[in-house]
Motif scaffolding. Structure first.
Motif, mmCIF file in Angstrom:
data_model
loop_
_atom_site.group_PDB
_atom_site.id
_atom_site.type_symbol
_atom_site.label_atom_id
_atom_site.label_comp_id
_atom_site.label_asym_id
_atom_site.label_seq_id
_atom_site.Cartn_x
_atom_site.Cartn_y
_atom_site.Cartn_z
ATOM 1 N N VAL A 55 7.256 5.326 4.514
ATOM 2 C CA VAL A 55 6.748 4.733 3.278
ATOM 3 C C VAL A 55 5.243 4.530 3.418
ATOM 4 N N ARG A 56 4.489 4.896 2.372
ATOM 5 C CA ARG A 56 3.030 4.674 2.412
ATOM 6 C C ARG A 56 2.736 3.201 2.211
ATOM 7 N N LEU A 57 1.766 2.703 2.969
ATOM 8 C CA LEU A 57 1.415 1.282 2.851
ATOM 9 C C LEU A 57 0.073 1.123 2.151
ATOM 10 N N PRO A 58 -0.143 -0.026 1.510
ATOM 11 C CA PRO A 58 -1.428 -0.190 0.807
ATOM 12 C C PRO A 58 -2.606 -0.260 1.782
#
Lengths: 501, 141
Positions: free
Chosen positions: B138-141
């Motif tokens: 999952v991409r994180l901010p």
């Protein structure tokens, strides 16, 4: 399709989940669900919403299986803190505190948890059977629905959720229409005309359901928990949690009644597990021979509440599969997750992918069995989890909310949406506006929007078909009667009239 | 500016119909709510529901205000400014330290709670980053 075909599809569904990796996912997801449900401040909706993000890269069926395990586990887990802390882990478990906590104070915490496990297991099993039996029938019926009927289904969902989600129906309707209004933000479907975006590009894409849900259920919950007083564990001594066969035999009528009520409430759009538990409890009390024990540690009362709330879980999935309308708030997230993964729940499900229904049935049974296993084995570790102070838990929950809101579309804007919904959701809760109709409004917004315009276009602006088509007319009449019934002066007079007759 | 009907679109597919319907219903419901509140005595004396009365309420409101400020600083200020795991560690640590702060304790007595808060913050930052990025992609901010 005959019974043999259905059983074949159910067998194939079970076989498709018989891999070590999938079973590993089932175990951790159900356990996580129970932990989420057990911890006051973490709800099933929030758990399913956060896990939708985590399962984004999984295969569709594995992702939905994980989410169903979380959902089933969380609704059951809520009873742990209800019994031991007198604080419902999820709103659905509030009813379990009435008899669960008195039993724990009598030194019968283990027996109470055993009853909760039995009731919950049987409830989900009963509801799952109803999913297998009634979804094809309702699916067939939903094929005759047109724009007019779907418009009324959406309005009925808002009205019934507003009327029965607890508290003031008027505030429930306002919350529901507010949700519908928020769903109207962004480009509409016919001309891609941006509504209420004020030139802001991010708003033209509309308000994402998941960031809004994570905000309304996660962030608002964090704020509410931090505002309230700290909770303390009252009971730490636990006797045997092994369920007694005698309890099942003795209360079989209560189990069947609560299972039927729970499933029916689940099918009603937007009501959810808390209404199912309270209604099952009230019905059991009315029919009970030991009414005086209710509220003081009644085994029957706890059994009714647990069976009702757990039967509601599969029940809430029935309208998701047949109408693409959620039966509860966690089911709304489940619906969103199905759409994200390209599965198309709705009237055409039984025509295009009937095997998906039996996969859902298999998922529910697997989750239910795993829940039973953990319910009987993991009692002490769950007690330790309940001891984590809120000051140490809530910041981590907020971090998970932030990641959950961001991850689906990787837009920082979604974090702001989450924050806005968290703050607005908190204020609305403080002012006693229910959250379930708001979320249902967000989910049903597109359905209502599309079908109102399509219906008006088909009839060239004539609104009579909305009332004169048979199914449409029936749903409209039930909706209007529900609104009238929610007005105290009207319902009082009707009751008086019936009493005189 | 030409309207949708000028461009040949159906009048009954106009983008404003649905918001107009919602707006009308919300206005009607709001009026009923206002009328009912007045009927029940909302204009008679100060009976505000949200008014803080006791010390418990004031303490609750203070906790709420602190929680909102911390959450806003993390979500609007820290994210994007520093690496995600650092932002999480700073947020979790400060949240725990502030809410578990007991006035009147000596410096020696503070070492253990502050130390465990820092440790939990670091673990949360690293674990969340690792699990989301490396395990669930999952991409994180």
């Amino acid at each position: 399709m005959n019974v043999f075909d259905n059983l074949q599809m159910l067998g194939a569904a079970f076989a498709s989940f018989a891999s070590p990796m999938i079973l590993f996912n089932v175990f951790w997801a159900t356990l996580l669900g129970i932990v989420i449900g057990a911890m006051p401040g973490l709800t099933a909706t929030m758990g399913v919403a956060l896990m939708t993000t985590l399962t984004y890269t999984m295969a569709p069926n594995s992702a939905i299986l994980v989410l169903i395990c979380i959902y089933v586990g969380a609704i059951y887990g809520g009873s742990r803190s209800a019994i031991l802390l007198n604080i419902p882990g999820t709103p659905a478990s509030a009813c379990s505190t009435l008899d669960g906590f008195p039993l724990a104070r009598q030194g019968l915490a283990g027996r109470a948890m055993g009853i909760s496990t039995t009731g919950s297991w049987l409830g989900t099993l009963f509801g799952t059977m109803c999913v297998a039996l009634f979804t094809p029938v309702l699916g067939e019926l939903s094929l005759s629905f047109g724009s007019y009927e779907f418009f009324w289904v959406a309005v009925f969902g808002i009205v019934i959720a507003g009327t029965l989600s607890g508290g003031d129906p008027l505030k429930g309707y306002i919350a529901g229409f507010l949700g519908l209004f928020v769903a109207a933000i962004g480009q509409e479907t016919n001309h891609n005309f941006p509504r209420f975006s004020f030139g802001i590009k991010d708003l033209e894409g509309g308000i994402g359901l998941l960031p809004a849900l994570v905000g309304a259920f996660g962030v608002a919950e964090v704020l509410q928990v931090m505002r309230g007083p700290a909770f303390k564990v009252v009971s730490s001594k636990v006797d045997s949690v092994i369920p007694r066969i005698g309890d099942i035999v003795r209360y079989w009528r209560t189990i069947l009644r609560s299972g039927a009520i729970g499933t029916f409430i689940g099918i009603m759009p937007g009501l959810g597990e808390d209404t199912a538990a309270w209604t099952s409890y009230a019905a059991a009390r009315r029919a009970s021979k030991e009414r005086e024990k209710y509220g003081k540690g009644s085994v029957e009362g706890l059994m009714a509440a647990e069976t009702g709330e757990s039967a509601c879980v599969p029940g809430a999935i029935i309208p998701v599969l047949t109408l693409a309308v959620p039966g509860s708030a966690p089911a709304a997230v489940l619906l969103a997750a199905m759409l994200i993964h390209g599965l198309n729940p709705g009237p055409l499900l039984m025509v295009n992918t009937p095997e998906f229904l039996y996969q859902i049935v298999a998922m529910l049974i697997i989750a239910d069995m795993t829940k039973l296993f953990f319910g009987l084995t993991l009692v002490k570790p769950l007690l330790w989890i309940l001891l984590v102070p809120r000051e140490r838990l809530m910041p981590v929950v907020f971090v998970l909310c932030t990641v959950g809101a961001f991850a689906i579309t990787s837009r920082v804007f979604d974090i702001y949406v989450m924050l806005a919904f968290g703050l607005v959701g908190f204020v609305l809760r403080e002012l006693k506006f229910p959250m379930a109709p708001l979320i249902l409004g967000l989910v049903l917004g597109e359905l209502l929007d599309k079908n109102l315009l399509r219906g008006l276009n088909l009839s060239a602006g004539d609104i009579t078909p909305f009332f004169t088509r048979p199914i449409s007319g029936i749903i409209a009449a039930i909706t209007l009667l529900s609104i009238l019934w929610s007005i105290p002066a009207v319902s009082r007079r009707v009751i008086l009239l019936f009493q005189r007759v | 500016m030409p309207t949708f009907t000028d461009k040949g679109a159906s009048l009954f597919l106009a983008p404003g119909i649905v918001p107009g319907f919602y707006g009308s219903v919300l206005t009607l419901l709001a009026l009923v709510l206002a009328a009912r509140s007045i009927w029940r005595g909302a204009l008679r004396g100060d009976k505000g529901v949200g008014a803080a009365s006791g010390a418990g309420d004031r303490a609750g409101l203070l906790r709420l205000a602190i929680a909102i400020v911390l959450c806003l600083v993390f979500a609007v200020g820290l994210i994007g400014l520093v690496p995600f795991w650092v932002a999480v560690a700073l947020f979790v640590t400060s949240f725990i330290v502030i809410f578990e702060w007991q006035p009147g304790l000596g410096a020696g007595a503070r070492v253990r709670p502050v130390g465990t808060a820092i440790l939990q913050g670091m673990i949360a930052g690293l674990l969340v980053t690792y699990v989301f990025q490396e395990v669930f992609f999952v991409r994180l901010p």
